[in-house]
Design a protein around this motif. Structure first.
Motif, PDB file in Angstrom:
ATOM      1  N   LYS A   1       0.831  -1.206   0.000  1.00 19.18           N
ATOM      2  CA  LYS A   1       0.000   0.000   0.000  1.00 19.18           C
ATOM      3  C   LYS A   1       0.865   1.254   0.000  1.00 19.18           C
ATOM      4  CE  LYS A   1      -3.765   2.194   2.487  1.00 19.18           C
ATOM      5  NZ  LYS A   1      -4.332   2.515   3.758  1.00 19.18           N
ATOM      6  N   PHE A   2       0.347   2.317  -0.616  1.00 18.21           N
ATOM      7  CA  PHE A   2       0.978   3.633  -0.587  1.00 18.21           C
ATOM      8  C   PHE A   2      -0.056   4.661  -0.160  1.00 18.21           C
ATOM      9  CE2 PHE A   2       1.364   7.773  -2.520  1.00 18.21           C
ATOM     10  CZ  PHE A   2       2.622   8.160  -2.124  1.00 18.21           C
ATOM     11  N   ASP A   3       0.374   5.609   0.664  1.00 18.75           N
ATOM     12  CA  ASP A   3      -0.443   6.770   1.023  1.00 18.75           C
ATOM     13  C   ASP A   3       0.449   7.998   1.052  1.00 18.75           C
ATOM     14  OD1 ASP A   3      -3.094   5.588   1.761  1.00 18.75           O
ATOM     15  OD2 ASP A   3      -1.886   4.578   3.273  1.00 18.75           O
ATOM     16  N   LEU A   4      -0.078   9.121   0.587  1.00 20.69           N
ATOM     17  CA  LEU A   4       0.579  10.410   0.784  1.00 20.69           C
ATOM     18  C   LEU A   4      -0.246  11.152   1.817  1.00 20.69           C
ATOM     19  CD1 LEU A   4       2.799  12.417   0.005  1.00 20.69           C
ATOM     20  CD2 LEU A   4       1.206  13.373  -1.673  1.00 20.69           C
ATOM     21  N   LEU A   5       0.388  11.556   2.893  1.00 19.21           N
ATOM     22  CA  LEU A   5      -0.297  12.170   4.028  1.00 19.21           C
ATOM     23  C   LEU A   5       0.125  13.623   4.197  1.00 19.21           C
ATOM     24  CD1 LEU A   5       0.481   9.198   6.435  1.00 19.21           C
ATOM     25  CD2 LEU A   5      -1.591   9.529   5.083  1.00 19.21           C
ATOM     26  N   ARG A   6      -0.855  14.505   4.399  1.00 21.79           N
ATOM     27  CA  ARG A   6      -0.568  15.918   4.684  1.00 21.79           C
ATOM     28  C   ARG A   6      -0.688  16.106   6.181  1.00 21.79           C
ATOM     29  NH1 ARG A   6      -4.961  18.703   2.950  1.00 21.79           N
ATOM     30  NH2 ARG A   6      -4.422  18.212   0.806  1.00 21.79           N
ATOM     31  N   GLY A   7       0.329  16.702   6.769  1.00 20.09           N
ATOM     32  CA  GLY A   7       0.352  16.924   8.206  1.00 20.09           C
ATOM     33  C   GLY A   7       0.178  18.386   8.559  1.00 20.09           C
ATOM     34  N   PRO A   8       0.724  18.770   9.704  1.00 18.04           N
ATOM     35  CA  PRO A   8       0.532  20.128  10.196  1.00 18.04           C
ATOM     36  C   PRO A   8       1.314  21.175   9.402  1.00 18.04           C
ATOM     37  CG  PRO A   8       2.020  18.934  11.640  1.00 18.04           C
ATOM     38  CD  PRO A   8       1.511  17.956  10.634  1.00 18.04           C
ATOM     39  N   GLN A   9       0.774  22.388   9.441  1.00 16.29           N
ATOM     40  CA  GLN A   9       1.450  23.535   8.841  1.00 16.29           C
ATOM     41  C   GLN A   9       2.283  24.211   9.917  1.00 16.29           C
ATOM     42  OE1 GLN A   9      -1.216  26.313   7.007  1.00 16.29           O
ATOM     43  NE2 GLN A   9       0.429  27.520   6.133  1.00 16.29           N
ATOM     44  N   ARG A  10       3.496  24.560   9.563  1.00 12.54           N
ATOM     45  CA  ARG A  10       4.415  25.263  10.459  1.00 12.54           C
ATOM     46  C   ARG A  10       4.656  26.669   9.916  1.00 12.54           C
ATOM     47  NH1 ARG A  10       3.322  21.778  14.195  1.00 12.54           N
ATOM     48  NH2 ARG A  10       4.443  19.823  14.131  1.00 12.54           N
ATOM     49  N   ASP A  11       5.596  27.393  10.504  1.00 14.53           N
ATOM     50  CA  ASP A  11       5.882  28.763  10.079  1.00 14.53           C
ATOM     51  C   ASP A  11       6.357  28.848   8.634  1.00 14.53           C
ATOM     52  OD1 ASP A  11       5.166  29.769  12.557  1.00 14.53           O
ATOM     53  OD2 ASP A  11       7.232  29.800  13.307  1.00 14.53           O
ATOM     54  N   ASP A  12       7.170  27.876   8.198  1.00 14.25           N
ATOM     55  CA  ASP A  12       7.753  27.962   6.854  1.00 14.25           C
ATOM     56  C   ASP A  12       7.448  26.771   5.962  1.00 14.25           C
ATOM     57  OD1 ASP A  12       9.311  26.137   8.204  1.00 14.25           O
ATOM     58  OD2 ASP A  12      11.210  26.874   7.436  1.00 14.25           O
ATOM     59  N   HIS A  13       6.656  25.802   6.441  1.00  9.87           N
ATOM     60  CA  HIS A  13       6.383  24.613   5.628  1.00  9.87           C
ATOM     61  C   HIS A  13       5.127  23.880   6.108  1.00  9.87           C
ATOM     62  CE1 HIS A  13       8.491  22.737   9.050  1.00  9.87           C
ATOM     63  NE2 HIS A  13       7.789  21.656   8.747  1.00  9.87           N
TER      64      HIS A  13
ATOM     65  N   SER B   1       5.191  10.394   2.780  1.00  2.76           N
ATOM     66  CA  SER B   1       4.816   9.279   1.911  1.00  2.76           C
ATOM     67  C   SER B   1       4.966   8.034   2.773  1.00  2.76           C
ATOM     68  CB  SER B   1       5.699   9.211   0.668  1.00  2.76           C
ATOM     69  OG  SER B   1       7.036   8.904   1.007  1.00  2.76           O
ATOM     70  N   HIS B   2       4.005   7.138   2.675  1.00  3.89           N
ATOM     71  CA  HIS B   2       3.902   6.006   3.590  1.00  3.89           C
ATOM     72  C   HIS B   2       3.665   4.762   2.750  1.00  3.89           C
ATOM     73  CE1 HIS B   2       1.394   3.478   6.337  1.00  3.89           C
ATOM     74  NE2 HIS B   2       2.175   3.971   7.267  1.00  3.89           N
ATOM     75  N   THR B   3       4.641   3.861   2.717  1.00  9.78           N
ATOM     76  CA  THR B   3       4.468   2.619   1.969  1.00  9.78           C
ATOM     77  C   THR B   3       4.522   1.436   2.923  1.00  9.78           C
ATOM     78  OG1 THR B   3       6.825   2.573   1.433  1.00  9.78           O
ATOM     79  CG2 THR B   3       5.347   3.439  -0.240  1.00  9.78           C
ATOM     80  N   ILE B   4       3.678   0.465   2.655  1.00  8.42           N
ATOM     81  CA  ILE B   4       3.644  -0.763   3.445  1.00  8.42           C
ATOM     82  C   ILE B   4       4.146  -1.901   2.559  1.00  8.42           C
ATOM     83  CG2 ILE B   4       2.195  -2.395   4.713  1.00  8.42           C
ATOM     84  CD1 ILE B   4       0.350  -0.043   5.372  1.00  8.42           C
TER      85      ILE B   4
END
Length: 108
Positions: free
Chosen positions: A37-49, A54-57
């Motif tokens: 499996k593959f997933d692309l995950l969006r996480g938290p926003q920081r000051d500059d990014h 990317s998560h592969t099983i």
């Protein structure tokens, strides 16, 4: 089970371009033995990014390592260097061996 993750710090304002790169890519993963499996995950926003992962099983570490040495891996990553302007720093690789695989029954 084995999990391989890459963390990307994507420059603010570049999120849509980064996501489009991933949607348009030819990963070749579906042809690789042991890929689950593959997933692309969006996480938290920081000051500059904004943080992405990317998560592969994989079936095993051996399966993942074979992928990294394959022609499919080289083909999937041949244009990766062109995306550097989207990032803050370099992607960070994290590798995990499964220790305890939870199930829905355990969580209930």
């Amino acid at each position: 089970m084995f999990i391989a993750m890459n963390r990307f710090k994507v420059k603010l304002g570049s999120e849509a371009d980064f996501e489009q790169v991933w949607r348009a890519r030819d990963s070749h993963l579906s042809t690789v033995p042991g890929f689950k499996k593959f997933d692309l995950l969006r996480g938290p926003q920081r000051d500059d990014h904004t943080l992405y992962a990317s998560h592969t099983i994989w079936g095993s570490r051996t399966d993942f390592e074979a992928w990294t040495k394959s022609e499919a891996f080289r083909a999937a990553h041949k244009n990766a260097g062109g995306n550097k302007p989207l990032y803050v720093g370099h992607p960070e690789v994290e590798l995990f061996e499964a220790v305890d695989l939870g199930t829905a029954e355990k969580a209930a």
